[in-house]
Design a protein around this motif. Structure first.
Motif, PDB file in Angstrom:
ATOM      1  N   LEU A   8       0.830  -1.203   0.000  1.00 14.30           N
ATOM      2  CA  LEU A   8       0.000   0.000   0.000  1.00 14.30           C
ATOM      3  C   LEU A   8       0.869   1.258   0.000  1.00 14.30           C
ATOM      4  O   LEU A   8       0.630   2.197  -0.765  1.00 14.30           O
ATOM      5  CB  LEU A   8      -0.916  -0.027   1.232  1.00 14.30           C
ATOM      6  CG  LEU A   8      -2.151   0.855   1.242  1.00 14.30           C
ATOM      7  CD1 LEU A   8      -3.063   0.585   0.056  1.00 14.30           C
ATOM      8  CD2 LEU A   8      -2.911   0.686   2.548  1.00 14.30           C
ATOM      9  N   SER A  11       3.055   1.630  -3.431  1.00 11.74           N
ATOM     10  CA  SER A  11       2.253   2.078  -4.573  1.00 11.74           C
ATOM     11  C   SER A  11       1.822   3.532  -4.387  1.00 11.74           C
ATOM     12  O   SER A  11       1.708   4.281  -5.369  1.00 11.74           O
ATOM     13  CB  SER A  11       1.052   1.159  -4.794  1.00 11.74           C
ATOM     14  OG  SER A  11       0.257   1.053  -3.629  1.00 11.74           O
ATOM     15  N   VAL A  17      -1.319   7.272  -5.136  1.00 10.05           N
ATOM     16  CA  VAL A  17      -2.510   6.492  -4.779  1.00 10.05           C
ATOM     17  C   VAL A  17      -2.046   5.075  -4.471  1.00 10.05           C
ATOM     18  O   VAL A  17      -1.548   4.376  -5.358  1.00 10.05           O
ATOM     19  CB  VAL A  17      -3.552   6.464  -5.921  1.00 10.05           C
ATOM     20  CG1 VAL A  17      -4.767   5.617  -5.504  1.00 10.05           C
ATOM     21  CG2 VAL A  17      -3.992   7.878  -6.283  1.00 10.05           C
ATOM     22  N   ILE A  19      -2.601   1.193  -3.570  1.00  9.04           N
ATOM     23  CA  ILE A  19      -3.597   0.137  -3.756  1.00  9.04           C
ATOM     24  C   ILE A  19      -2.987  -1.183  -3.322  1.00  9.04           C
ATOM     25  O   ILE A  19      -1.858  -1.507  -3.710  1.00  9.04           O
ATOM     26  CB  ILE A  19      -4.065   0.034  -5.217  1.00  9.04           C
ATOM     27  CG1 ILE A  19      -4.684   1.350  -5.688  1.00  9.04           C
ATOM     28  CG2 ILE A  19      -5.060  -1.117  -5.387  1.00  9.04           C
ATOM     29  CD1 ILE A  19      -5.090   1.364  -7.144  1.00  9.04           C
ATOM     30  N   GLY A  21      -4.324  -5.247  -2.940  1.00 13.73           N
ATOM     31  CA  GLY A  21      -5.323  -6.306  -2.935  1.00 13.73           C
ATOM     32  C   GLY A  21      -5.119  -7.173  -1.697  1.00 13.73           C
ATOM     33  O   GLY A  21      -4.011  -7.263  -1.173  1.00 13.73           O
ATOM     34  N   CYS A 136     -11.476   0.527   2.387  1.00 16.18           N
ATOM     35  CA  CYS A 136     -11.378  -0.930   2.281  1.00 16.18           C
ATOM     36  C   CYS A 136     -12.706  -1.464   1.765  1.00 16.18           C
ATOM     37  O   CYS A 136     -13.759  -1.219   2.365  1.00 16.18           O
ATOM     38  CB  CYS A 136     -11.045  -1.548   3.640  1.00 16.18           C
ATOM     39  SG  CYS A 136      -9.439  -1.050   4.293  1.00 16.18           S
ATOM     40  N   TYR A 137     -12.648  -2.193   0.665  1.00 15.76           N
ATOM     41  CA  TYR A 137     -13.873  -2.641  -0.006  1.00 15.76           C
ATOM     42  C   TYR A 137     -14.311  -4.023   0.460  1.00 15.76           C
ATOM     43  O   TYR A 137     -13.484  -4.861   0.817  1.00 15.76           O
ATOM     44  CB  TYR A 137     -13.670  -2.625  -1.522  1.00 15.76           C
ATOM     45  CG  TYR A 137     -13.500  -1.228  -2.060  1.00 15.76           C
ATOM     46  CD1 TYR A 137     -14.549  -0.315  -2.002  1.00 15.76           C
ATOM     47  CD2 TYR A 137     -12.294  -0.805  -2.601  1.00 15.76           C
ATOM     48  CE1 TYR A 137     -14.399   0.979  -2.478  1.00 15.76           C
ATOM     49  CE2 TYR A 137     -12.130   0.480  -3.084  1.00 15.76           C
ATOM     50  CZ  TYR A 137     -13.185   1.369  -3.020  1.00 15.76           C
ATOM     51  OH  TYR A 137     -13.034   2.651  -3.475  1.00 15.76           O
ATOM     52  N   GLU A 149     -17.499   2.474  -9.462  1.00 16.32           N
ATOM     53  CA  GLU A 149     -16.048   2.629  -9.414  1.00 16.32           C
ATOM     54  C   GLU A 149     -15.645   3.920  -8.703  1.00 16.32           C
ATOM     55  O   GLU A 149     -16.373   4.905  -8.716  1.00 16.32           O
ATOM     56  CB  GLU A 149     -15.447   2.642 -10.830  1.00 16.32           C
ATOM     57  CG  GLU A 149     -15.565   1.347 -11.581  1.00 16.32           C
ATOM     58  CD  GLU A 149     -16.791   1.297 -12.471  1.00 16.32           C
ATOM     59  OE1 GLU A 149     -17.703   2.139 -12.274  1.00 16.32           O
ATOM     60  OE2 GLU A 149     -16.843   0.417 -13.357  1.00 16.32           O
ATOM     61  N   GLN A 159      -7.872   8.015 -12.653  1.00 13.39           N
ATOM     62  CA  GLN A 159      -7.622   6.616 -12.318  1.00 13.39           C
ATOM     63  C   GLN A 159      -8.941   5.987 -11.885  1.00 13.39           C
ATOM     64  O   GLN A 159      -9.659   6.523 -11.044  1.00 13.39           O
ATOM     65  CB  GLN A 159      -6.585   6.512 -11.195  1.00 13.39           C
ATOM     66  CG  GLN A 159      -6.176   5.098 -10.869  1.00 13.39           C
ATOM     67  CD  GLN A 159      -4.997   5.055  -9.902  1.00 13.39           C
ATOM     68  OE1 GLN A 159      -4.472   6.092  -9.486  1.00 13.39           O
ATOM     69  NE2 GLN A 159      -4.584   3.856  -9.540  1.00 13.39           N
ATOM     70  N   ILE A 161     -10.840   2.776 -10.201  1.00 10.92           N
ATOM     71  CA  ILE A 161     -10.563   1.670  -9.281  1.00 10.92           C
ATOM     72  C   ILE A 161     -11.871   0.940  -8.978  1.00 10.92           C
ATOM     73  O   ILE A 161     -12.840   1.540  -8.515  1.00 10.92           O
ATOM     74  CB  ILE A 161      -9.929   2.191  -7.978  1.00 10.92           C
ATOM     75  CG1 ILE A 161      -8.622   2.931  -8.291  1.00 10.92           C
ATOM     76  CG2 ILE A 161      -9.686   1.042  -6.991  1.00 10.92           C
ATOM     77  CD1 ILE A 161      -8.058   3.702  -7.123  1.00 10.92           C
ATOM     78  N   LYS A 167      -9.771  -5.272  -1.136  1.00  4.94           N
ATOM     79  CA  LYS A 167      -8.863  -4.248  -1.654  1.00  4.94           C
ATOM     80  C   LYS A 167      -8.864  -3.008  -0.768  1.00  4.94           C
ATOM     81  O   LYS A 167      -9.902  -2.610  -0.234  1.00  4.94           O
ATOM     82  CB  LYS A 167      -9.287  -3.860  -3.073  1.00  4.94           C
ATOM     83  CG  LYS A 167      -8.403  -2.813  -3.735  1.00  4.94           C
ATOM     84  CD  LYS A 167      -8.998  -2.337  -5.050  1.00  4.94           C
ATOM     85  CE  LYS A 167      -9.035  -3.428  -6.078  1.00  4.94           C
ATOM     86  NZ  LYS A 167      -9.600  -2.946  -7.366  1.00  4.94           N
ATOM     87  N   VAL A 169      -7.465   1.187  -0.662  1.00  2.30           N
ATOM     88  CA  VAL A 169      -6.986   2.340  -1.426  1.00  2.30           C
ATOM     89  C   VAL A 169      -6.596   3.424  -0.432  1.00  2.30           C
ATOM     90  O   VAL A 169      -7.315   3.664   0.550  1.00  2.30           O
ATOM     91  CB  VAL A 169      -8.063   2.859  -2.401  1.00  2.30           C
ATOM     92  CG1 VAL A 169      -7.538   4.048  -3.196  1.00  2.30           C
ATOM     93  CG2 VAL A 169      -8.529   1.750  -3.334  1.00  2.30           C
TER      94      VAL A 169
END
Length: 197
Positions: A8, A11, A17, A19, A21, A136-137, A149, A159, A161, A167, A169
């Motif tokens: 995290l 990136s 940003v 990201i 997973g 956090c999704y 998105e 961007q 996402i 995931k 962000v």
């Protein structure tokens, strides 16, 4: 978890940003989803307000998500695990990047079918304590046709996402304009801010 924390952070350093997973385990992500279902059943999810005033109107035009604030006082084991992970990430972030983060706040967010959140920044004009946004999704099997998105605007670039389960962000709250496109089915996340007072 330090590997995911580094993913995290690295990136974020590369692209402004971050990201990662699988920032959340599949089991934790699913248990947090189930928490949301319980909150919905009890009608505890409420339409969010704009800014740091106590305003929450179901008909507001800027955003359409319903929220519920996480708190260790809730004594929910899955929320505790999530917030423990956040605290561990903050410790790692402070040790590796010297950010001085000393507080945080997080809430569940549900975008029901047809709802969205227009372009905005996360830091209030009257309060600069929010330094980083962390999302956090919790959406299993999310497909492009489902919409919802996250768009992040940066230097004339956009961007896109997808809000797939597990995931995370991460970006600066005062710099990144972003929006949530219309969700074509219920979209769930935990959204929050790392703060410095």
């Amino acid at each position: 978890m330090s590997q995911k924390f580094d993913e995290l952070i690295n990136s974020f350093i590369d692209n402004n940003v971050g990201i990662a997973g699988n920032f959340l385990s599949a089991s934790l992500s699913e248990n947090l989803r189930q928490n949301i279902y319980s909150l919905q059943k009890g009608e505890q999810m409420k339409y969010a307000g704009i800014g740091n005033e106590a305003i929450a109107e179901a008909t507001q035009k800027m955003r359409g998500d319903k929220i519920y604030w996480l708190d260790k006082k809730n004594n929910n084991v899955h929320e505790q695990k999530f917030l423990d992970r956040v605290e561990n990430f903050i410790d790692h972030l402070n040790k590796t990047c010297y950010t001085g983060i000393n507080d945080y706040e997080f809430h569940y967010a549900v975008y029901e079918q047809g709802s969205a959140y227009k372009k905005h920044k996360d830091q209030f004009k009257t309060d600069n304590k929010r330094k980083y946004s962390l999302i956090c999704y919790l959406n299993n099997g999310w497909k492009p046709a489902d919409g919802g998105e996250l768009l992040i605007y940066q230097n004339e670039k956009i961007q896109t996402i997808s809000p797939n389960a597990q995931k995370a962000v991460f970006f600066k709250s005062d710099e990144m304009e972003h929006e949530v496109l219309t969700a074509n089915k219920p979209r769930m996340s935990i959204t929050g801010w790392l703060k410095r007072s």
